[in-house]
Design a protein around this motif. Structure first.
Motif, PDB file in Angstrom:
ATOM      1  N   GLN A  26     -13.287 -56.519  -3.522  1.00  0.00           N
ATOM      2  CA  GLN A  26     -12.275 -56.835  -4.516  1.00  0.00           C
ATOM      3  C   GLN A  26     -11.361 -57.963  -4.049  1.00  0.00           C
ATOM      4  N   ASP A  27     -11.380 -58.255  -2.777  1.00  0.00           N
ATOM      5  CA  ASP A  27     -10.445 -59.223  -2.230  1.00  0.00           C
ATOM      6  C   ASP A  27     -11.188 -60.065  -1.198  1.00  0.00           C
ATOM      7  N   ILE A  28     -11.172 -61.373  -1.344  1.00  0.00           N
ATOM      8  CA  ILE A  28     -11.922 -62.245  -0.446  1.00  0.00           C
ATOM      9  C   ILE A  28     -11.433 -62.132   0.996  1.00  0.00           C
ATOM     10  N   ASP A  29     -10.124 -61.942   1.212  1.00  0.00           N
ATOM     11  CA  ASP A  29      -9.623 -61.767   2.574  1.00  0.00           C
ATOM     12  C   ASP A  29     -10.219 -60.517   3.211  1.00  0.00           C
ATOM     13  N   HIS A  30     -10.374 -59.458   2.411  1.00  0.00           N
ATOM     14  CA  HIS A  30     -10.960 -58.222   2.914  1.00  0.00           C
ATOM     15  C   HIS A  30     -12.387 -58.467   3.393  1.00  0.00           C
ATOM     16  N   TYR A  31     -13.126 -59.288   2.680  1.00  0.00           N
ATOM     17  CA  TYR A  31     -14.500 -59.601   3.087  1.00  0.00           C
ATOM     18  C   TYR A  31     -14.500 -60.240   4.467  1.00  0.00           C
ATOM     19  N   PHE A  32     -13.656 -61.218   4.681  1.00  0.00           N
ATOM     20  CA  PHE A  32     -13.633 -61.905   5.967  1.00  0.00           C
ATOM     21  C   PHE A  32     -13.167 -60.987   7.084  1.00  0.00           C
ATOM     22  N   ILE A  33     -12.182 -60.143   6.810  1.00  0.00           N
ATOM     23  CA  ILE A  33     -11.699 -59.197   7.813  1.00  0.00           C
ATOM     24  C   ILE A  33     -12.825 -58.243   8.206  1.00  0.00           C
ATOM     25  N   GLN A  34     -13.575 -57.747   7.220  1.00  0.00           N
ATOM     26  CA  GLN A  34     -14.685 -56.835   7.501  1.00  0.00           C
ATOM     27  C   GLN A  34     -15.752 -57.514   8.355  1.00  0.00           C
ATOM     28  N   LYS A  35     -15.964 -58.787   8.155  1.00  0.00           N
ATOM     29  CA  LYS A  35     -16.962 -59.532   8.910  1.00  0.00           C
ATOM     30  C   LYS A  35     -16.442 -59.956  10.285  1.00  0.00           C
ATOM     31  N   GLY A  36     -15.167 -59.689  10.565  1.00  0.00           N
ATOM     32  CA  GLY A  36     -14.597 -60.121  11.833  1.00  0.00           C
ATOM     33  C   GLY A  36     -14.442 -61.624  11.887  1.00  0.00           C
ATOM     34  N   SER A  37     -14.195 -62.224  10.744  1.00  0.00           N
ATOM     35  CA  SER A  37     -14.099 -63.669  10.649  1.00  0.00           C
ATOM     36  C   SER A  37     -12.864 -64.035   9.838  1.00  0.00           C
ATOM     37  N   THR A  38     -12.713 -65.315   9.597  1.00  0.00           N
ATOM     38  CA  THR A  38     -11.636 -65.798   8.739  1.00  0.00           C
ATOM     39  C   THR A  38     -12.220 -66.855   7.814  1.00  0.00           C
ATOM     40  N   ILE A  39     -11.483 -67.184   6.793  1.00  0.00           N
ATOM     41  CA  ILE A  39     -11.937 -68.238   5.888  1.00  0.00           C
ATOM     42  C   ILE A  39     -12.018 -69.568   6.633  1.00  0.00           C
ATOM     43  N   ASP A  40     -11.133 -69.770   7.614  1.00  0.00           N
ATOM     44  CA  ASP A  40     -11.181 -71.007   8.393  1.00  0.00           C
ATOM     45  C   ASP A  40     -12.467 -71.104   9.214  1.00  0.00           C
ATOM     46  N   LYS A  41     -12.887 -70.002   9.818  1.00  0.00           N
ATOM     47  CA  LYS A  41     -14.150 -70.013  10.562  1.00  0.00           C
ATOM     48  C   LYS A  41     -15.325 -70.271   9.623  1.00  0.00           C
ATOM     49  N   PHE A  42     -15.275 -69.684   8.444  1.00  0.00           N
ATOM     50  CA  PHE A  42     -16.323 -69.872   7.448  1.00  0.00           C
ATOM     51  C   PHE A  42     -16.431 -71.348   7.066  1.00  0.00           C
ATOM     52  N   ILE A  43     -15.294 -71.992   6.844  1.00  0.00           N
ATOM     53  CA  ILE A  43     -15.274 -73.417   6.496  1.00  0.00           C
ATOM     54  C   ILE A  43     -15.741 -74.259   7.678  1.00  0.00           C
ATOM     55  N   ASP A  44     -15.293 -73.930   8.888  1.00  0.00           N
ATOM     56  CA  ASP A  44     -15.743 -74.653  10.079  1.00  0.00           C
ATOM     57  C   ASP A  44     -17.262 -74.618  10.197  1.00  0.00           C
ATOM     58  N   GLU A  45     -17.827 -73.411  10.069  1.00  0.00           N
ATOM     59  CA  GLU A  45     -19.278 -73.252  10.184  1.00  0.00           C
ATOM     60  C   GLU A  45     -20.006 -74.001   9.071  1.00  0.00           C
ATOM     61  N   GLY A  46     -19.517 -73.888   7.857  1.00  0.00           N
ATOM     62  CA  GLY A  46     -20.142 -74.580   6.737  1.00  0.00           C
ATOM     63  C   GLY A  46     -20.058 -76.088   6.866  1.00  0.00           C
ATOM     64  N   GLY A  47     -18.912 -76.581   7.305  1.00  0.00           N
ATOM     65  CA  GLY A  47     -18.729 -78.023   7.475  1.00  0.00           C
ATOM     66  C   GLY A  47     -19.647 -78.616   8.527  1.00  0.00           C
ATOM     67  N   ARG A  48     -19.959 -77.830   9.554  1.00  0.00           N
ATOM     68  CA  ARG A  48     -20.860 -78.318  10.610  1.00  0.00           C
ATOM     69  C   ARG A  48     -22.297 -78.492  10.105  1.00  0.00           C
ATOM     70  N   LEU A  49     -22.634 -77.839   9.013  1.00  0.00           N
ATOM     71  CA  LEU A  49     -24.001 -77.912   8.478  1.00  0.00           C
ATOM     72  C   LEU A  49     -24.216 -79.094   7.537  1.00  0.00           C
ATOM     73  N   VAL A  50     -23.145 -79.805   7.222  1.00  0.00           N
ATOM     74  CA  VAL A  50     -23.208 -80.892   6.247  1.00  0.00           C
ATOM     75  C   VAL A  50     -23.427 -82.223   6.962  1.00  0.00           C
ATOM     76  N   ASN A  51     -24.289 -83.057   6.378  1.00  0.00           N
ATOM     77  CA  ASN A  51     -24.470 -84.402   6.915  1.00  0.00           C
ATOM     78  C   ASN A  51     -24.218 -85.432   5.816  1.00  0.00           C
ATOM     79  N   SER A  52     -24.343 -86.697   6.164  1.00  0.00           N
ATOM     80  CA  SER A  52     -24.023 -87.756   5.197  1.00  0.00           C
ATOM     81  C   SER A  52     -24.970 -87.731   3.990  1.00  0.00           C
ATOM     82  N   ALA A  53     -26.209 -87.329   4.174  1.00  0.00           N
ATOM     83  CA  ALA A  53     -27.138 -87.246   3.039  1.00  0.00           C
ATOM     84  C   ALA A  53     -26.662 -86.183   2.045  1.00  0.00           C
ATOM     85  N   ASN A  54     -26.187 -85.045   2.558  1.00  0.00           N
ATOM     86  CA  ASN A  54     -25.633 -83.997   1.687  1.00  0.00           C
ATOM     87  C   ASN A  54     -24.418 -84.523   0.936  1.00  0.00           C
TER      88      ASN A  54
END
Length: 160
Positions: A26-54
């Motif tokens: 019901q709450d996006i923050d709750h999802y990240f807390i349950q995963k032992g992560s944060t939205i910032d870590k999620f963005i960091d990880e996602g950003g590392r997967l992007v290249n100039s072609a993307n």
């Protein structure tokens, strides 16, 4: 430590077919807390997967971003409309057109946010009533907050 079978059963019950295998939190923050992560870590990880072609491919999909936005009631997700428009302006900017690998952090994160917004099946599937775009809204707004100075320059330069 062995997994608790009881908690494993609870976790399985929260997964439904239409959610693409994602728990219906019901709450996006709750999802990240349950995963032992944060939205910032999620963005960091996602950003590392992007290249100039993307990034360049996403710069050609700005109409898709705007079309998806048209079907959203702005009062349900305050700030989402401004976030998407800002992302579109950055994707159309000269900085995006000139970007090469390795991408600057702000452009990688913008590309990740745009790609995430275009996905229908993400942390909270977009078709989930009342909360389907809560995660998209959180990701986009957090990317803008994390990179506001660089993004402001890109958007201002777009107009000149």
């Amino acid at each position: 430590m062995l997994p608790n079978p009881e908690s494993e059963n609870i976790r399985k019950k929260r997964v439904v077919a239409r959610s693409c295998g994602t728990p219906e939190w019901q709450d996006i923050d709750h999802y990240f807390i349950q995963k032992g992560s944060t939205i910032d870590k999620f963005i960091d990880e996602g950003g590392r997967l992007v290249n100039s072609a993307n990034l360049h491919a996403l710069s050609l999909q700005t109409n898709e971003l705007l079309n998806k936005l048209k079907g959203i009631n702005p009062s349900h997700y305050p700030g989402l409309d401004q976030a998407v428009i800002t992302i579109v302006l950055v994707l159309k900017s000269a900085r995006t057109k000139a970007a090469v690998d390795p991408l600057p952090k702000h452009l990688a994160e913008v590309a990740f946010a745009a790609e995430y917004f275009l996905k229908v099946c993400d942390l909270i599937p977009d078709n989930t009533p009342k909360i389907g775009l809560a995660d998209d809204n959180a990701v986009l707004k957090r990317v803008l907050a994390r990179n506001q100075n660089e993004l402001a320059k890109a958007v201002i330069l777009y107009w000149f």
